[in-house]
Write an enzyme that holds these catalytic residues in place. Structure first.
Site, PDB file in Angstrom:
ATOM      1  N   PRO A 133       0.718  -1.210   0.132  1.00 45.82           N
ATOM      2  CG  PRO A 133      -0.007  -1.034   2.229  1.00 45.82           C
ATOM      3  CD  PRO A 133       0.710  -1.865   1.302  1.00 45.82           C
ATOM      4  CB  CYS A 140       1.945  30.624 -16.313  1.00 48.03           C
ATOM      5  SG  CYS A 140       1.475  31.978 -17.285  1.00 48.03           S
ATOM      6  CD  GLU A 141      -0.901  23.521 -17.883  1.00 47.75           C
ATOM      7  OE1 GLU A 141       0.472  23.859 -18.074  1.00 47.75           O
ATOM      8  OE2 GLU A 141      -1.476  22.581 -18.095  1.00 47.75           O
TER       9      GLU A 141
HETATM   10  N1  LLP Z   1       2.976  -1.504  -5.986  1.00 48.16           N
HETATM   11  C1  LLP Z   1       3.055  -0.979  -7.454  1.00 48.16           C
HETATM   12  C2  LLP Z   1       4.080  -2.047  -8.050  1.00 48.16           C
HETATM   13  C3  LLP Z   1       2.636   0.010  -7.986  1.00 48.16           C
HETATM   14  O1  LLP Z   1       2.944   0.541  -9.098  1.00 48.16           O
HETATM   15  C4  LLP Z   1       1.974   1.018  -6.978  1.00 48.16           C
HETATM   16  C5  LLP Z   1       1.386   2.085  -7.610  1.00 48.16           C
HETATM   17  C6  LLP Z   1       1.723   0.674  -5.696  1.00 48.16           C
HETATM   18  C7  LLP Z   1       2.264  -0.704  -5.092  1.00 48.16           C
HETATM   19  C8  LLP Z   1       1.100   1.755  -4.932  1.00 48.16           C
HETATM   20  O2  LLP Z   1      -0.123   1.809  -5.130  1.00 48.16           O
HETATM   21  P1  LLP Z   1      -1.166   2.646  -4.216  1.00 48.16           P
HETATM   22  O3  LLP Z   1      -1.644   1.706  -3.035  1.00 48.16           O
HETATM   23  O4  LLP Z   1      -0.421   3.809  -3.670  1.00 48.16           O
HETATM   24  O5  LLP Z   1      -2.416   2.769  -4.952  1.00 48.16           O
HETATM   25  N2  LLP Z   1       0.233   8.725  -9.387  1.00 48.16           N
HETATM   26  C9  LLP Z   1      -0.969   8.273  -9.330  1.00 48.16           C
HETATM   27  C10 LLP Z   1      -0.847   6.851  -8.814  1.00 48.16           C
HETATM   28  C11 LLP Z   1       0.096   5.858  -9.249  1.00 48.16           C
HETATM   29  C12 LLP Z   1       0.229   4.705  -9.027  1.00 48.16           C
HETATM   30  C13 LLP Z   1       1.360   3.739  -9.484  1.00 48.16           C
HETATM   31  N3  LLP Z   1       1.486   2.545  -8.694  1.00 48.16           N
HETATM   32  C14 LLP Z   1      -2.001   8.889  -8.599  1.00 48.16           C
HETATM   33  O6  LLP Z   1      -1.526   9.995  -7.836  1.00 48.16           O
HETATM   34  O7  LLP Z   1      -3.189   8.660  -8.240  1.00 48.16           O
END
Ligand code: LLP
Length: 439
Positions: free
Chosen positions: A291, A361-362
């Site tokens: 997580p 600026c967008e």
């Molecule tokens: N494990 C792997 C292999 C991942 O690619 C990710 C997230 C996680 C764990 C953790 O996922 P989480 O529990 O945080 O959902 N920038 C995007 C989220 C990109 C997630 C990428 N991978 C946002 O701001 O929503």
């Protein structure tokens, strides 16, 4: 106001978090400012771990540090007994600076460089999550050159789509990540890896997406993977010691979101894996999860000062703040929605609907559309909730705006854990024209 963790309103009508008056924190550290409710992060971490303990399952809960990577955050993860998922040399370096135990670090990424892999070998990290054939070859070569053993998980894509925003889908077949389970590539990778003398294949990894509200995707993925593991057990005598089901557990950003409790995801996943392994006559693997957002997302808030107001009669009122897509790119990138309050007058009655504009600026730099607020004046403080994940970690210097500081708050204490970037920081990599240049 929906309350998160220790967030409360004190008798001055100010927002309080971690026992700290947000108005005082803003006076001390300036705005914009990220505050993290440390007690809430601890509670979330313990919640995940206790669920495994309660069910007697050997597990690792790895904090996906991409959500918010900093030395202090990694130290907090270590204090809570979490493992750590890193995806780049930079995150690994930060973990090393944090003194994070190497054996609990897992290294992800779809294009790790040879240097990054060497760094992982030097650090003797717990495992590399091998993503593709090119990387598998490099891991084999490096381990043989050094005669150094390395544990790996094979990242597979099970062909499961999780219901979430398209940009954060990673488990489906048409993905840049991992070995496909359906087209034979995962099996080919396993066969190759098993032949490498210094490589130990611990098991499989999959991550089906992010900000997921249902257990269905996880359960389907587990079922499919275990079916394949049974086949590999019969034909290849391979038995997985570890099954890593990734992260992606959704959180509540606004009233529209209705996630289930983290423990509920975990319980359902465990029960499915138990049932399927039993059905297939396999040993129960260790379950690892990763997580990110669900550990730190709702523990973070961003505090801005309000500035200019533009009222377009009968159309919209824009209220601008002193940050924007430079400290939170999620609204612009994913149309992400947030809630916010005036931190210095939380109890004042709502009088109008305004849209919160960033200062970049967008035109697309809008943080919140149509937010009900008391009548805001220049110099009020706007606290935006749930910015703890992918806020600071995706912050940037567009328009040469310095990145805000990060302060951990807990039991009335404030601890600066990332200082505010200065204008000098912004130019420190610049080399002026006309001066002799060194590399
Ligand atoms: N494990 C792997 C292999 C991942 O690619 C990710 C997230 C996680 C764990 C953790 O996922 P989480 O529990 O945080 O959902 N920038 C995007 C989220 C990109 C997630 C990428 N991978 C946002 O701001 O929503």
């Amino acid at each position: 106001m929906h309350t998160y963790g220790t967030a409360a309103v004190n008798n001055r009508g100010h927002l309080e978090i971690g026992g700290v008056d947000v108005v005082e924190a803003a006076a001390k550290f300036g705005t914009p400012l990220y505050l993290y409710d440390v007690a809430l992060i601890r509670e979330r971490a313990r919640g995940f771990k206790q669920t495994f303990d309660k069910l007697g399952i050997t597990a690792q809960v790895a904090y996906a540090s991409k959500a918010f990577a900093s030395v202090a955050m990694m130290q907090l993860a270590e204090q809570e007994g979490l493992s750590l998922d890193v995806v780049s040399g930079g995150e690994l370096y930060t973990a090393q600076k944090a003194g994070f135990p190497a054996e609990r670090i897992h290294f992800h990424g779809n294009n790790k460089s040879r240097e990054e892999l060497e760094m992982a070998f030097d650090a003797k990290i717990g495992c590399i999550v091998a993503d593709n054939f090119h990387e598998l070859e490099m891991i084999g070569e490096i381990s043989e050159e050094r005669r150094q053993a390395m544990s790996i998980l094979l990242r597979i894509t099970p062909g499961i789509e999780a219901h979430t925003h398209d940009y954060i889908l990673t488990g489906q077949e048409d993905s840049k990540f991992g070995f496909d389970l359906n087209n034979g590539q995962a099996e080919e990778a396993l066969t190759l890896a098993l032949k490498k003398p210094f490589v130990r294949v611990l098991g499989l990894h999959c991550h089906i997406g992010s900000q997921i509200f249902e257990t269905t995707g996880f359960v389907l993925a587990a079922e499919k993977i275990i079916g394949k593991l049974a086949d590999w057990h019969n034909r290849l005598s391979f038995e997985a010691e570890v099954l890593n089901l990734g992260g992606g557990f959704g959180i509540r950003y606004t009233a529209e979101d209705d996630p289930i409790a983290p423990a509920a995801y975990v319980e359902e996943i465990i029960r499915k894996v138990q049932a399927e392994t039993k059905k297939q006559g396999l040993q129960m693997p260790e379950i690892w999860i990763e997580p990110g957002r669900s550990l730190v997302g709702d523990a973070g808030i961003t505090v801005y000062e309000t500035g200019s107001v533009k009222d377009v009669p009968n159309v919209r009122k824009y209220l601008a703040v002193d940050g924007g897509m430079s400290d939170n790119i999620r609204p612009a990138l994913y149309e992400a929605k947030y809630e916010a309050v005036l931190a210095n007058r939380v109890n004042d009655p709502v009088e109008e609907t305004v849209s919160i504009a960033g200062k970049c600026c967008e035109s697309g730099d809008m943080l919140i559309w149509d937010l009900p607020l008391p009548k805001a004046k220049t110099g009020d403080l706007l606290a935006m909730f749930c910015t703890g994940a992918y806020g600071y970690s995706m912050a940037n210097n567009y328009n040469r705006i310095p990145r805000p500081p990060v302060v951990f708050v807990e039991n009335g204490d404030m601890k600066l854990v990332i200082r505010r970037e200065t204008f000098d920081d912004l130019v420190k990599l610049d080399l002026p024209l006309g001066l002799p240049q060194t590399n």
